[in-house]
Design an enzyme around this catalytic site. Structure first.
Site, PDB file in Angstrom:
ATOM      1  N   GLN A 104       0.784  -1.119   0.102  1.00 33.83           N
ATOM      2  CA  GLN A 104       0.032   0.053  -0.005  1.00 33.83           C
ATOM      3  C   GLN A 104       1.043   1.202   0.045  1.00 33.83           C
ATOM      4  O   GLN A 104       2.023   1.252   0.607  1.00 33.83           O
ATOM      5  CB  GLN A 104      -0.983  -0.218   1.279  1.00 33.83           C
ATOM      6  N   TYR A 177      -5.908  10.697   4.148  1.00 36.57           N
ATOM      7  CA  TYR A 177      -4.517  11.264   3.742  1.00 36.57           C
ATOM      8  C   TYR A 177      -4.655  11.885   2.245  1.00 36.57           C
ATOM      9  O   TYR A 177      -5.646  12.495   1.987  1.00 36.57           O
ATOM     10  CB  TYR A 177      -3.788   9.695   3.380  1.00 36.57           C
ATOM     11  N   ARG A 229      -8.024   2.249  -2.325  1.00 34.59           N
ATOM     12  CA  ARG A 229      -8.942   2.314  -1.009  1.00 34.59           C
ATOM     13  C   ARG A 229      -9.474   3.789  -0.557  1.00 34.59           C
ATOM     14  O   ARG A 229      -9.157   4.682  -0.988  1.00 34.59           O
ATOM     15  CB  ARG A 229      -7.831   1.888   0.092  1.00 34.59           C
ATOM     16  N   GLY A 321      -8.609  -7.677   9.127  1.00 32.23           N
ATOM     17  CA  GLY A 321      -7.437  -6.858   9.774  1.00 32.23           C
ATOM     18  C   GLY A 321      -6.837  -7.275  11.325  1.00 32.23           C
ATOM     19  O   GLY A 321      -6.118  -8.072  11.387  1.00 32.23           O
ATOM     20  N   ARG A 322      -7.666  -6.747  12.149  1.00 33.21           N
ATOM     21  CA  ARG A 322      -7.133  -7.109  13.692  1.00 33.21           C
ATOM     22  C   ARG A 322      -7.278  -8.712  13.787  1.00 33.21           C
ATOM     23  O   ARG A 322      -6.331  -8.909  14.594  1.00 33.21           O
ATOM     24  CB  ARG A 322      -8.405  -6.321  14.586  1.00 33.21           C
TER      25      ARG A 322
END
Length: 398
Positions: A104, A177, A229, A321-322
């Protein structure tokens, strides 16, 4: 259901012939563990190696494409050719047993500070400070020449990803971002070709996509994936509304993007700005994309039933993810029917065994504590179905 018959364990082939062995993706998560100059550490390599082999695809934590785009300490760099050798070690570690390796890439824009940039003022689409975190520095507005240079920086970073042996890149256009900053009226109040109208605010991300695609065409000898994304909504006004993101996603169907990856804390989430709208955001994106581009569903996918529900809802791939931090062998255990041994909580005492770097351990126990399901915590964490999660641009970096 036989474990091998689960929809998320079936292979998937993209339009360009790129094939994943299953539809499970390990979502990008920062390790906070790179050296001061963004070069890799052995801890990072070991972390990815421990989680390789199961998912069809692993997306690394974000890497900055230029020195002025660094967002926080411990972040991975892809900003110079000197990073290629180290990055290749991460790519090879991920590619164990057929897992595909995606890096990424991003520019932090205003979501950084002059301390991280060693005295340099952050830059963004406009000279407007972020509302969060409180006390964010006011960035300097980028000139048109600087914007063109950053577009090229994304292309150069993509070439390095190809040379390092990755199977693709994902453009981080989410979590507030720089790519998102240009698209959002909250952060982009320019009056030139890079701001103002909806079309002008899309110009920068679309130009980055075009540049990256041209580099892939020129330098990739085998199918190479380009992902994007996206964050569905911003809660600050003015800001990105759900209808804006849906229109942007529809515009992405006419680009070289190979997949669209949502960024949400819960796959069950409905609109945060319009609580009267009870239709899941995932369903809205499935309908708008209409099978024109693969969609990665994400957000609190922990159990096999969650992943199956996401695929049945119309997503092409399901990103964990987690849960992949807590249970590196999630896919292998599901395939083997060894469901009783899957970790849905994590003990602080097990983090070394799970190859979680020390800096990342500190990060998880601090900024991410409420979402990690630590066995030592008495209260159950928030599900983020109706609120933004820390990893959506609200966590405190180190």
């Amino acid at each position: 259901m036989e474990n091998s018959n689960r929809n998320f364990l079936q292979p998937y082939t993209f339009a360009n012939g790129f094939t994943l062995k299953n539809r499970v993706v390990m979502a990008p998560m920062t390790t906070m563990s790179s050296f001061f100059d963004g070069s890799i550490t052995n801890d990072e390599v070991d972390y990815y190696a421990e989680r390789a082999g199961g998912p069809g695809m692993i997306i690394t934590g974000v890497a900055y494409v230029t020195e002025g785009g660094k967002g926080f300490e411990g972040e991975l760099s892809i900003a110079s050719d000197s990073t290629i050798k180290g990055l290749s070690k991460i790519a090879r570690a991920i590619q164990k047993d057929g897992t595909k390796a995606i890096v990424q890439i991003f520019h932090a824009g205003r979501k950084t500070n002059s301390k991280t940039l060693r005295g340099v003022q952050p830059t963004s689409a406009s000279a407007i400070a972020a509302a969060h975190p409180i006390g964010s520095e006011t960035p300097r507005e980028l000139t048109s020449e600087e914007i063109e240079t950053i577009i090229k920086d994304f292309g150069r970073a993509t070439l390095r990803a190809i040379q390092a042996g990755f199977d693709g890149v994902e453009l981080h256009g989410a979590n507030t971002y720089l790519l998102q900053q240009f698209f959002s009226v909250n952060s982009n109040q320019r009056s030139d070709q890079w701001g103002g109208s909806f079309e002008n605010r899309m110009r920068f991300p679309l130009a980055v996509i075009q540049e990256v695609a041209s580099v892939i065409d020129a330098h990739a000898d085998t199918p190479f994936i380009l992902g994007y994304r996206i964050s569905p909504e911003e809660i600050h006004m003015p800001g990105i509304q759900l209808e804006d993101s849906l229109a942007f996603a529809q515009a992405l169907t006419d680009t070289r993007v190979d997949y669209i990856h949502l960024s949400m804390g819960s796959y069950k989430r409905t609109s945060l700005n319009h609580p009267e709208d009870k239709e899941p955001i995932l369903t809205k994106f499935v309908r708008v994309l209409d099978h024109k581009k693969p969609l990665i569903g994400i957000g609190s996918i922990e159990r096999p039933e969650d992943a199956e529900e996401v695929i049945k809802a119309g997503a092409t791939l399901a990103a964990l993810g987690r849960e992949m931090i807590r249970e590196p062998k999630w896919v292998q255990k599901v395939k083997a029917g060894d469901l009783g041994s899957i970790r849905y909580q994590i003990s602080p005492s097990d983090m070394d065994e799970l190859q979680i770097p020390l800096a990342m351990q500190t990060y998880l126990e601090g900024s991410f504590r409420e979402v990690m399901h630590f066995t030592t915590d008495s209260q159950e964490g928030t599900d983020y179905q109706n609120s933004l999660a820390p990893m959506e641009g609200f966590e405190k970096k180190m």
